[in-house]
Enzyme design. Structure first.
Site, PDB file in Angstrom:
ATOM      1  N   LEU A 157       0.831  -1.214   0.000  1.00 29.25           N
ATOM      2  CA  LEU A 157       0.000   0.000   0.000  1.00 29.25           C
ATOM      3  C   LEU A 157       0.861   1.258   0.000  1.00 29.25           C
ATOM      4  CD1 LEU A 157      -2.663  -1.052   2.670  1.00 29.25           C
ATOM      5  CD2 LEU A 157      -2.809  -1.227   0.176  1.00 29.25           C
ATOM      6  N   SER A 158       2.181   1.097   0.116  1.00 23.92           N
ATOM      7  CA  SER A 158       3.052   2.273   0.219  1.00 23.92           C
ATOM      8  C   SER A 158       2.943   3.216  -0.982  1.00 23.92           C
ATOM      9  CB  SER A 158       4.508   1.844   0.416  1.00 23.92           C
ATOM     10  OG  SER A 158       4.661   1.254   1.677  1.00 23.92           O
TER      11      SER A 158
ATOM     12  N   LYS B 197      16.287  -5.363   5.062  1.00 21.93           N
ATOM     13  CA  LYS B 197      16.460  -4.265   6.024  1.00 21.93           C
ATOM     14  C   LYS B 197      17.816  -4.257   6.717  1.00 21.93           C
ATOM     15  CE  LYS B 197      11.597  -3.493   7.116  1.00 21.93           C
ATOM     16  NZ  LYS B 197      10.547  -3.475   8.141  1.00 21.93           N
TER      17      LYS B 197
ATOM     18  N   ASN C 106      14.663   0.939   7.189  1.00 18.86           N
ATOM     19  CA  ASN C 106      13.499   0.793   6.303  1.00 18.86           C
ATOM     20  C   ASN C 106      13.325   2.010   5.399  1.00 18.86           C
ATOM     21  OD1 ASN C 106      12.345   2.751   7.979  1.00 18.86           O
ATOM     22  ND2 ASN C 106      10.307   1.862   7.782  1.00 18.86           N
TER      23      ASN C 106
ATOM     24  N   ASP D   9      10.020   2.416  11.273  1.00 19.35           N
ATOM     25  CA  ASP D   9       9.136   1.451  11.939  1.00 19.35           C
ATOM     26  C   ASP D   9       9.102   1.743  13.444  1.00 19.35           C
ATOM     27  OD1 ASP D   9       8.482  -0.040   9.649  1.00 19.35           O
ATOM     28  OD2 ASP D   9      10.261  -1.307   9.847  1.00 19.35           O
TER      29      ASP D   9
ATOM     30  N   GLY E  84       6.640 -12.480  19.126  1.00 20.22           N
ATOM     31  CA  GLY E  84       7.300 -12.236  17.839  1.00 20.22           C
ATOM     32  C   GLY E  84       8.535 -11.384  18.026  1.00 20.22           C
ATOM     33  N   ALA E  85       9.693 -11.935  17.605  1.00 20.20           N
ATOM     34  CA  ALA E  85      10.972 -11.227  17.768  1.00 20.20           C
ATOM     35  C   ALA E  85      11.675 -11.116  16.428  1.00 20.20           C
ATOM     36  CB  ALA E  85      11.838 -11.961  18.790  1.00 20.20           C
ATOM     37  N   GLY E  86      10.900 -10.979  15.339  1.00 20.66           N
ATOM     38  CA  GLY E  86      11.484 -10.818  14.007  1.00 20.66           C
ATOM     39  C   GLY E  86      11.723  -9.345  13.703  1.00 20.66           C
ATOM     40  N   GLY E  87      11.609  -8.991  12.424  1.00 18.78           N
ATOM     41  CA  GLY E  87      11.906  -7.622  12.011  1.00 18.78           C
ATOM     42  C   GLY E  87      10.989  -6.596  12.659  1.00 18.78           C
TER      43      GLY E  87
HETATM   44  P1  NAD Z   1       9.470 -11.900  10.609  1.00 16.32           P
HETATM   45  O1  NAD Z   1       9.356 -13.136   9.791  1.00 16.32           O
HETATM   46  O2  NAD Z   1      10.731 -11.097  10.571  1.00 16.32           O
HETATM   47  O3  NAD Z   1       9.215 -12.258  12.154  1.00 16.32           O
HETATM   48  C1  NAD Z   1       8.103 -12.988  12.617  1.00 16.32           C
HETATM   49  C2  NAD Z   1       8.517 -13.724  13.896  1.00 16.32           C
HETATM   50  O4  NAD Z   1       7.345 -14.317  14.466  1.00 16.32           O
HETATM   51  C3  NAD Z   1       9.521 -14.865  13.644  1.00 16.32           C
HETATM   52  O5  NAD Z   1      10.622 -14.689  14.517  1.00 16.32           O
HETATM   53  C4  NAD Z   1       8.729 -16.141  13.947  1.00 16.32           C
HETATM   54  O6  NAD Z   1       9.525 -17.156  14.489  1.00 16.32           O
HETATM   55  C5  NAD Z   1       7.709 -15.621  14.932  1.00 16.32           C
HETATM   56  N1  NAD Z   1       6.461 -16.396  15.042  1.00 16.32           N
HETATM   57  C6  NAD Z   1       5.682 -16.845  14.035  1.00 16.32           C
HETATM   58  N2  NAD Z   1       4.573 -17.419  14.532  1.00 16.32           N
HETATM   59  C7  NAD Z   1       4.652 -17.335  15.880  1.00 16.32           C
HETATM   60  C8  NAD Z   1       3.803 -17.730  16.947  1.00 16.32           C
HETATM   61  N3  NAD Z   1       2.633 -18.343  16.727  1.00 16.32           N
HETATM   62  N4  NAD Z   1       4.202 -17.455  18.221  1.00 16.32           N
HETATM   63  C9  NAD Z   1       5.384 -16.847  18.469  1.00 16.32           C
HETATM   64  N5  NAD Z   1       6.226 -16.440  17.483  1.00 16.32           N
HETATM   65  C10 NAD Z   1       5.865 -16.683  16.210  1.00 16.32           C
HETATM   66  O7  NAD Z   1       8.221 -11.000  10.202  1.00 16.32           O
HETATM   67  P2  NAD Z   1       8.053  -9.429  10.488  1.00 16.32           P
HETATM   68  O8  NAD Z   1       8.690  -8.654   9.387  1.00 16.32           O
HETATM   69  O9  NAD Z   1       8.471  -9.157  11.879  1.00 16.32           O
HETATM   70  O10 NAD Z   1       6.488  -9.239  10.315  1.00 16.32           O
HETATM   71  C11 NAD Z   1       5.565  -9.744  11.267  1.00 16.32           C
HETATM   72  C12 NAD Z   1       4.192  -9.141  10.968  1.00 16.32           C
HETATM   73  O11 NAD Z   1       4.245  -7.730  11.171  1.00 16.32           O
HETATM   74  C13 NAD Z   1       3.728  -9.320   9.517  1.00 16.32           C
HETATM   75  O12 NAD Z   1       2.366  -9.628   9.531  1.00 16.32           O
HETATM   76  C14 NAD Z   1       3.935  -7.954   8.893  1.00 16.32           C
HETATM   77  O13 NAD Z   1       3.016  -7.701   7.858  1.00 16.32           O
HETATM   78  C15 NAD Z   1       3.647  -7.063  10.071  1.00 16.32           C
HETATM   79  N6  NAD Z   1       4.286  -5.735   9.969  1.00 16.32           N
HETATM   80  C16 NAD Z   1       3.505  -4.651  10.192  1.00 16.32           C
HETATM   81  C17 NAD Z   1       4.055  -3.383  10.131  1.00 16.32           C
HETATM   82  C18 NAD Z   1       3.184  -2.186  10.355  1.00 16.32           C
HETATM   83  O14 NAD Z   1       3.626  -1.083   9.999  1.00 16.32           O
HETATM   84  N7  NAD Z   1       2.023  -2.320  10.958  1.00 16.32           N
HETATM   85  C19 NAD Z   1       5.428  -3.217   9.859  1.00 16.32           C
HETATM   86  C20 NAD Z   1       6.204  -4.363   9.656  1.00 16.32           C
HETATM   87  C21 NAD Z   1       5.623  -5.626   9.697  1.00 16.32           C
END
Ligand code: NAD
Length: 293
Positions: free
Chosen positions: A21-22, A76, A97, A112, A136-139
């Protein structure tokens, strides 16, 4: 900040970003300013470029006269070594980002973190933030964790199905913010940790259209636990609907998406964005009711 140009060329580098959507968010905001701004998606999958090729793509964009770029998954971190300079926030997080080309230099930022912070302050004003559990400890999780500790969270408990990821993030947060501020939870202690928490942040992909469902047992929510969602497509995830039905103060992921775009727009153009109008655009684009503070 002065506006150096009357037209802008910007874009997004990432994988699978066709539905982003950006472009619409940035171009609609530029229209409101009477500005010519083009925002292109540069999808590495469609271009047949590996994530490691992000540096070449950034250099090509700069040569072609781009004013700036957004960078998303999986580039990133990889983009950092190709930039001349980092903002303190991007440096602390170790992720970029937004890249701005200015004065012959490429400067990396992270909106972010600032986007989540503004969305949180706007959407959940005055809630206690001392003890927070984050799934969740990803990006996205790393950015949100930085924002929460910046906002004053004393104890951040990180839970991820990849425990090493949660531990590594906790370690890097404690290095930056001071010992004891963040800790990785074991799955067995999650129930007790949520019971003792002021709020819950959800930063896994669960709840997206292709990952439906709830990221935790429904019975762990209670009305005095605030819930902040990061997923924004759809805005009304299963977690957001359950949290609202339980009576939790609830924040969906839309405002974070908008404020990160608004901060990037300011960096690209030097102009003050209208985040409230951009929130209306987002709701229009995803076909949802306009989010209220
Ligand atoms: P990512 O793949 O970098 O990280 C996701 C993490 O969640 C991983 O470490 C994974 O192991 C963990 N995970 C998955 N299922 C799990 C569960 N049931 N319980 C515990 N941990 C679990 O992904 P990301 O880039 O961090 O994105 C995550 C979500 O955030 C996506 O849906 C993305 O669209 C959304 N997002 C939103 C914004 C925003 O501006 N609102 C910005 C960035 C990302």
């Amino acid at each position: 900040m002065s506006v150096a140009s009357s037209s802008y060329l910007t874009g997004l580098i990432g994988a699978g970003i066709g539905p982003s959507l950006s472009p619409a968010l940035h171009e609609r905001e530029a229209d409101r300013h009477g500005l010519r701004l083009i925002y292109r998606t540069l999808d590495i999958n469609a271009l047949g470029i590996t994530p490691e090729g992000v540096g070449d793509l950034v250099r090509a964009a700069r040569t072609l006269g781009f004013d700036g770029l957004n960078i998303t998954h999986p580039c990133k971190q990889l983009v950092i070594e190709h930039l001349d300079e980092l903002s303190p926030g991007a440096e602390a997080l170790g992720a970029v980002n937004t890249v701005v080309f200015r004065g012959g230099r490429s400067i990396g930022h992270n909106t972010d973190v600032t986007g989540f912070a503004q969305s949180f302050t706007r959407g959940l004003p005055g809630v206690p933030t001392g003890k927070v559990v984050q799934l969740g400890a990803g990006g996205a999780g790393a950015a949100v964790a930085h924002a929460l500790l910046d906002l004053g969270t004393d104890e951040l408990i990180l839970a991820d199905i990849d425990r090493d990821r949660a531990s590594a993030l906790a370690q890097s947060l404690n290095k930056h913010f001071g010992p004891g501020r963040a800790r990785a939870a074991t799955p067995s202690e999650l129930t007790a940790r949520i019971a003792a928490a002021d709020g819950l942040v959800h930063a896994t992909p669960t709840g997206m259209a292709d990952h439906p469902g709830l990221p935790l047992p429904a019975g762990l929510l209670r009305p005095d636990l605030w819930v902040a969602e990061v997923v924004y497509r759809p805005l009304d995830t299963e977690l957001v609907r359950l949290a609202r039905a339980t009576g939790c103060p609830t924040l969906d992921g839309g405002a974070m998406a908008v404020f990160q775009a608004a901060d990037a727009f300011r960096l690209f153009t030097g102009l003050e964005p209208h985040p409230e109008r951009m929130l209306e655009d987002l709701a229009d684009l995803v076909g949802a009711p306009i989010p209220q503070p």
